[in-house]
Design a protein around this motif. Structure first.
Motif, PDB file in Angstrom:
ATOM      1  N   UNK A 174       0.986  -1.308  -0.012  1.00  0.00           N
ATOM      2  CA  UNK A 174      -0.172   0.238  -0.008  1.00  0.00           C
ATOM      3  C   UNK A 174       0.917   1.282   0.032  1.00  0.00           C
ATOM      4  N   UNK A 175       2.041   1.442   0.811  1.00  0.00           N
ATOM      5  CA  UNK A 175       2.697   2.522   0.851  1.00  0.00           C
ATOM      6  C   UNK A 175       3.501   2.789  -0.485  1.00  0.00           C
ATOM      7  N   UNK A 176       4.014   1.686  -1.225  1.00  0.00           N
ATOM      8  CA  UNK A 176       4.670   1.769  -2.399  1.00  0.00           C
ATOM      9  C   UNK A 176       3.713   2.326  -3.528  1.00  0.00           C
ATOM     10  N   UNK A 177       2.582   1.570  -3.453  1.00  0.00           N
ATOM     11  CA  UNK A 177       1.660   1.693  -4.455  1.00  0.00           C
ATOM     12  C   UNK A 177       1.129   3.256  -4.462  1.00  0.00           C
ATOM     13  N   UNK A 178       0.719   3.625  -3.216  1.00  0.00           N
ATOM     14  CA  UNK A 178       0.305   4.937  -3.209  1.00  0.00           C
ATOM     15  C   UNK A 178       1.158   6.107  -3.692  1.00  0.00           C
ATOM     16  N   UNK A 179       2.645   6.043  -3.150  1.00  0.00           N
ATOM     17  CA  UNK A 179       3.706   6.905  -3.503  1.00  0.00           C
ATOM     18  C   UNK A 179       4.040   6.689  -5.078  1.00  0.00           C
ATOM     19  N   UNK A 180       3.847   5.629  -5.560  1.00  0.00           N
ATOM     20  CA  UNK A 180       4.584   5.570  -6.990  1.00  0.00           C
ATOM     21  C   UNK A 180       3.301   5.239  -8.072  1.00  0.00           C
ATOM     22  N   UNK A 181       2.188   4.888  -7.633  1.00  0.00           N
ATOM     23  CA  UNK A 181       1.387   4.423  -8.841  1.00  0.00           C
ATOM     24  C   UNK A 181      -0.082   5.329  -8.917  1.00  0.00           C
ATOM     25  N   UNK A 182      -0.469   5.686  -7.676  1.00  0.00           N
ATOM     26  CA  UNK A 182      -1.793   6.255  -7.610  1.00  0.00           C
ATOM     27  C   UNK A 182      -2.051   7.428  -8.303  1.00  0.00           C
ATOM     28  N   UNK A 183      -3.284   7.424  -8.968  1.00  0.00           N
ATOM     29  CA  UNK A 183      -3.882   8.518  -9.793  1.00  0.00           C
ATOM     30  C   UNK A 183      -5.154   8.754  -9.189  1.00  0.00           C
ATOM     31  N   UNK A 184      -6.153   7.922  -9.408  1.00  0.00           N
ATOM     32  CA  UNK A 184      -7.353   8.094  -8.991  1.00  0.00           C
ATOM     33  C   UNK A 184      -7.918   7.447  -7.900  1.00  0.00           C
ATOM     34  N   UNK A 185      -8.885   7.742  -7.033  1.00  0.00           N
ATOM     35  CA  UNK A 185      -9.563   7.064  -5.854  1.00  0.00           C
ATOM     36  C   UNK A 185     -10.875   7.163  -6.075  1.00  0.00           C
ATOM     37  N   UNK A 186     -11.579   6.324  -5.001  1.00  0.00           N
ATOM     38  CA  UNK A 186     -13.079   6.590  -4.746  1.00  0.00           C
ATOM     39  C   UNK A 186     -12.956   7.700  -3.876  1.00  0.00           C
ATOM     40  N   UNK A 187     -14.132   8.274  -3.729  1.00  0.00           N
ATOM     41  CA  UNK A 187     -14.419   9.147  -2.861  1.00  0.00           C
ATOM     42  C   UNK A 187     -13.856   9.014  -1.281  1.00  0.00           C
ATOM     43  N   UNK A 188     -13.905   7.832  -1.048  1.00  0.00           N
ATOM     44  CA  UNK A 188     -13.622   7.253   0.449  1.00  0.00           C
ATOM     45  C   UNK A 188     -12.108   6.919   0.322  1.00  0.00           C
ATOM     46  N   UNK A 189     -11.339   7.249  -0.666  1.00  0.00           N
ATOM     47  CA  UNK A 189      -9.964   6.999  -0.645  1.00  0.00           C
ATOM     48  C   UNK A 189      -9.292   5.713  -1.160  1.00  0.00           C
ATOM     49  N   UNK A 190     -10.193   4.930  -1.533  1.00  0.00           N
ATOM     50  CA  UNK A 190      -9.590   3.556  -2.256  1.00  0.00           C
ATOM     51  C   UNK A 190      -8.978   3.843  -3.467  1.00  0.00           C
ATOM     52  N   UNK A 191      -7.930   3.420  -3.678  1.00  0.00           N
ATOM     53  CA  UNK A 191      -7.031   3.296  -4.851  1.00  0.00           C
ATOM     54  C   UNK A 191      -7.467   2.671  -6.194  1.00  0.00           C
ATOM     55  N   UNK A 192      -7.773   3.202  -7.223  1.00  0.00           N
ATOM     56  CA  UNK A 192      -8.092   2.561  -8.422  1.00  0.00           C
ATOM     57  C   UNK A 192      -6.621   2.629  -9.468  1.00  0.00           C
ATOM     58  N   UNK A 193      -6.358   1.373  -9.916  1.00  0.00           N
ATOM     59  CA  UNK A 193      -5.174   1.103 -10.696  1.00  0.00           C
ATOM     60  C   UNK A 193      -5.644   0.804 -12.384  1.00  0.00           C
ATOM     61  N   UNK A 194      -6.714   1.098 -12.624  1.00  0.00           N
ATOM     62  CA  UNK A 194      -7.151   0.873 -13.822  1.00  0.00           C
ATOM     63  C   UNK A 194      -7.188   2.089 -14.853  1.00  0.00           C
ATOM     64  N   UNK A 195      -7.968   3.132 -14.349  1.00  0.00           N
ATOM     65  CA  UNK A 195      -7.940   4.262 -15.104  1.00  0.00           C
ATOM     66  C   UNK A 195      -6.612   5.031 -15.042  1.00  0.00           C
ATOM     67  N   UNK A 196      -6.195   5.644 -16.322  1.00  0.00           N
ATOM     68  CA  UNK A 196      -4.935   6.238 -16.350  1.00  0.00           C
ATOM     69  C   UNK A 196      -5.055   7.621 -17.198  1.00  0.00           C
ATOM     70  N   UNK A 197      -6.300   7.971 -17.764  1.00  0.00           N
ATOM     71  CA  UNK A 197      -6.704   9.112 -18.516  1.00  0.00           C
ATOM     72  C   UNK A 197      -6.660  10.165 -17.489  1.00  0.00           C
ATOM     73  N   UNK A 198      -7.066  11.553 -18.175  1.00  0.00           N
ATOM     74  CA  UNK A 198      -6.948  12.735 -17.289  1.00  0.00           C
ATOM     75  C   UNK A 198      -8.427  12.527 -16.649  1.00  0.00           C
TER      76      UNK A 198
END
Length: 271
Positions: A174-198
């Motif tokens: 979780x730590x490394x994914x947040x710092x190096x991969x995260x872009x979009x999240x749900x409003x509750x803060x769950x990370x999504x790793x599928x969507x990469x567009x603007x």
């Protein structure tokens, strides 16, 4: 002392050379550079880029991005190279061990001059102290004697949310994914790793920096990683990945007054 924050280089040394030769930089030999991760890969000159940043010595601060971590994993035998990878020259260099050692000792977050720099993002539940503590926790895992084993734990998309009780591989991931991969999240803060567009075209998702009640909303944060987002400047948000490797621009921003330098990367090309 002026500090220039610089977006993702991704092996585009021609653009970096042009930035370092810019009149504003040449007139300020004591200025410093903060590189927001992804020094290497996808671009044509990963080895030259890495060595150029190392040559800057104390004038440069670099943090780890997902492409940097990927090369560490390939070197460690954890992952195979992808067809689009362009760091083979690093792996074949006679000083590869020293280069890898330098890279894996880079932090995952840097805080100074009232600014926090990460590669991708900061989870909404983390305040500044928590962010720096967790970045240091992951940093220690990557510089330990068991760094290869620890690095292997980072692969995977779950958990997608932070909980203080997490431990072991799930915590590190979780730590490394947040710092190096995260872009979009749900409003509750769950990370999504599928969507990469603007942002704006993904129902139910918001940029990590717009998650409600984010605890670092009062801290100026510098980040890269999101070329489809592009340049975004807010009071407490500086997104600097402007797609240099895709023929866009290499962006540098002076923290004191937010003066921009942008290098047109089309003239340098990819090959």
């Amino acid at each position: 002392m002026n500090i220039w924050a610089v977006g993702d280089l991704q092996g585009c040394c021609g653009a970096l050379d042009e930035l370092l030769a810019h009149p504003l930089i040449q007139k300020d030999p004591d200025c410093r550079f903060w590189f927001a991760g992804d020094l290497i890969n996808r671009g044509p000159q990963s080895l030259r880029t890495l060595k150029q940043v190392i040559r800057l010595g104390d004038r440069a601060v670099s943090i780890l991005g997902n492409h940097d971590l990927h090369m560490l994993a390939v070197y460690a035998g954890i992952r195979n190279q992808n067809k689009s990878d362009t760091f083979d020259a690093i792996l074949k260099d006679k000083h590869v061990d020293e280069l890898i050692d330098w890279l894996r000792h880079r932090p995952l977050a840097h805080y100074d001059a009232g600014h926090l720099m990460v590669h991708a993002g900061v989870m909404a539940k983390w305040d500044l102290d928590k962010t720096l503590a967790l970045a240091e926790e992951a940093h220690q895992a990557l510089i330990s004697d068991k760094w290869q084993k620890n690095l292997q734990k980072m692969y995977g998309n779950e958990p997608v949310q932070w909980k203080d009780k997490l431990s072991g591989s799930k915590r590190l991931r979780v730590i490394i994914n947040a710092f190096t991969r995260m872009r979009l999240c749900t409003p509750s803060g769950e990370m999504d790793f599928v969507a990469k567009d603007s942002p704006g075209n993904q129902p139910g998702l918001v940029p990590w920096f717009d998650v409600p009640d984010r605890k670092t909303s009062d801290i100026p944060i510098i980040f890269g990683h999101w070329s489809t987002l592009g340049l975004l400047i807010r009071k407490n948000l500086l997104a600097l990945d402007t797609g240099c490797v895709w023929g866009g621009k290499l962006t540098a921003l002076r923290l004191s007054d937010r003066k921009l330098i942008q290098i047109d990367c089309k003239r340098h090309g990819r090959h």
